[in-house]
Design an enzyme around this catalytic site. Structure first.
Site, PDB file in Angstrom:
ATOM      1  N   LYS A  35       0.858  -1.183   0.000  1.00 29.45           N
ATOM      2  CA  LYS A  35       0.000   0.000   0.000  1.00 29.45           C
ATOM      3  C   LYS A  35       0.899   1.240   0.000  1.00 29.45           C
ATOM      4  CE  LYS A  35      -3.388   2.912   0.796  1.00 29.45           C
ATOM      5  NZ  LYS A  35      -4.187   3.351  -0.365  1.00 29.45           N
ATOM      6  N   CYS A 129      -2.111  10.081  -6.184  1.00 24.46           N
ATOM      7  CA  CYS A 129      -3.253   9.769  -5.310  1.00 24.46           C
ATOM      8  C   CYS A 129      -4.322  10.856  -5.487  1.00 24.46           C
ATOM      9  CB  CYS A 129      -2.839   9.685  -3.850  1.00 24.46           C
ATOM     10  SG  CYS A 129      -4.309   9.425  -2.818  1.00 24.46           S
TER      11      CYS A 129
HETATM   12  O1  RRO Z   1      -5.459   5.722  -0.679  1.00 21.17           O
HETATM   13  C1  RRO Z   1      -6.122   6.113  -1.667  1.00 21.17           C
HETATM   14  O2  RRO Z   1      -7.202   6.712  -1.544  1.00 21.17           O
HETATM   15  C2  RRO Z   1      -5.641   5.913  -3.039  1.00 21.17           C
HETATM   16  C3  RRO Z   1      -4.339   6.081  -3.441  1.00 21.17           C
HETATM   17 BR1  RRO Z   1      -2.954   6.474  -2.258  1.00 21.17          BR
HETATM   18  C4  RRO Z   1      -4.000   5.965  -4.810  1.00 21.17           C
HETATM   19  O3  RRO Z   1      -2.845   6.131  -5.250  1.00 21.17           O
HETATM   20  N1  RRO Z   1      -4.998   5.678  -5.673  1.00 21.17           N
HETATM   21  C5  RRO Z   1      -6.279   5.491  -5.272  1.00 21.17           C
HETATM   22  O4  RRO Z   1      -7.154   5.235  -6.105  1.00 21.17           O
HETATM   23  N2  RRO Z   1      -6.579   5.607  -3.943  1.00 21.17           N
END
Ligand code: RRO
Length: 311
Positions: A35, A129
């Site tokens: 993650k 993100c």
């Molecule tokens: O954690 C998120 O909400 C998230 C991330 Br870091 C990302 O790079 N892409 C996404 O769709 N959600």
């Protein structure tokens, strides 16, 4: 055959337990990525943060970067190395995705990689993100993106791979700007693409949005984004020196084939793993092998990047 399929960052890779599940021999992943992590632990956005429509293989998320902090994801690799039972000794490459809350935080994590080299195969720097409230995606701000890549690249250990996770680009001028910046640096891999930011799914029956943050706006994943992913994979394959990791809309072996045909050296699965669980890796691997057999290809290099055009 080495498997060129693994998880997209964010999908079932937040805890040590989830990472072990992806890492096990019995899971048909060729690598594992964590993650996206910040320097320190974060809770992320208030829920509901995820919704999927399995009938069309589509999802929306606004997780807001919940994670256990950089050190936790290094500790995972340390447990692989030191596990007394030798069950989980590192056989697959392990990448940590970093997505610091500031340039300074990303620099700090990049510096740490120098002492963590033996536990890591690479860093995937997330420039895309879409779900941090009040923070734009850095991959759409070319000045900030250039500075981010330059300063992080300077600090990352040269002994590990350095990759970027890009947002989807749509306008050719944006492809060109991003490509030109990337080519200034030694960037080993480009993961194309992150979710399509700030989409909206609605439930017509309850007449409501389906996730809480940002009044329902979130990152769209799944089959609906495949054509955008393929376009990004192919552009960056043609116009950069980096190896491309295709991500977006892969729900079957033929989709993985298309990504590779457009230039991807490996592919990541996101929404489909959320919908089907880890068995999706086995199914899609077997389907890809079947497609290759049918076409009499014995290696992905037989067709990788060989997309044909009209004259
Ligand atoms: O954690 C998120 O909400 C998230 C991330 Br870091 C990302 O790079 N892409 C996404 O769709 N959600």
């Amino acid at each position: 055959m080495r498997i060129c399929i693994y998880n997209a960052s964010g999908v079932k890779c937040k805890t040590h337990m989830e990472l072990y599940e992806l890492y096990r021999d019995s899971c048909d992943t060729g690598a594992v990525v964590s993650k996206s992590t910040t320097l320190l632990e974060r809770n992320g956005n208030p829920g509901p943060i995820y919704y999927e429509n399995p009938h069309v293989g589509m999802s929306i998320n606004s997780s807001g970067l919940p994670n256990r902090g950089y050190q936790y994801y290094i500790d995972f690799a340390k447990t692989l190395k030191t596990n007394a039972s030798n069950l989980y000794l590192r056989k697959k490459p392990y990448f940590v995705s970093i997505s610091g809350m500031s340039l300074a935080d990303n620099i700090r994590m990049a510096k740490y990689t120098k002492t963590d080299t033996e536990f890591l195969d690479g860093i995937e720097l997330n420039l895309s993100c879409p779900n941090i409230i009040g923070k734009p995606q850095i991959g759409y701000d070319f000045v900030a993106m250039e500075e981010m890549i330059r300063k992080v690249r300077e600090e990352i250990s040269n002994e590990i791979l350095f990759g970027l996770k890009l947002p989807p680009y749509f306008d050719i001028s944006h492809y060109e700007s991003a490509g030109a910046i990337i080519n200034e640096f030694k960037v080993d891999t480009l993961t194309c693409i992150n979710s399509l930011g700030n989409g909206l799914m609605v439930d017509p029956y309850s007449e409501s949005v389906v996730i809480r943050p940002k009044n329902g706006y979130g990152g769209i994943g799944g089959s609906v984004i495949k054509s955008i992913a393929l376009a990004n994979v192919h552009y960056f394959y043609k116009h950069t020196k980096s190896e491309i990791i295709g991500c977006g809309g892969i729900t079957k072996g033929l989709d993985a084939f298309e990504h590779i045909l457009c230039g991807a050296k490996a592919v990541q699965l996101g929404t489909i793993v959320m919908i089907e669980g880890l068995d999706a890796f086995t199914r899609i691997k077997n389907e890809l092998i079947a497609v290759m057999k049918e076409k009499k290809y014995t290696s992905i290099e037989d067709f990788r990047g060989k997309l044909k055009y009209f004259d």
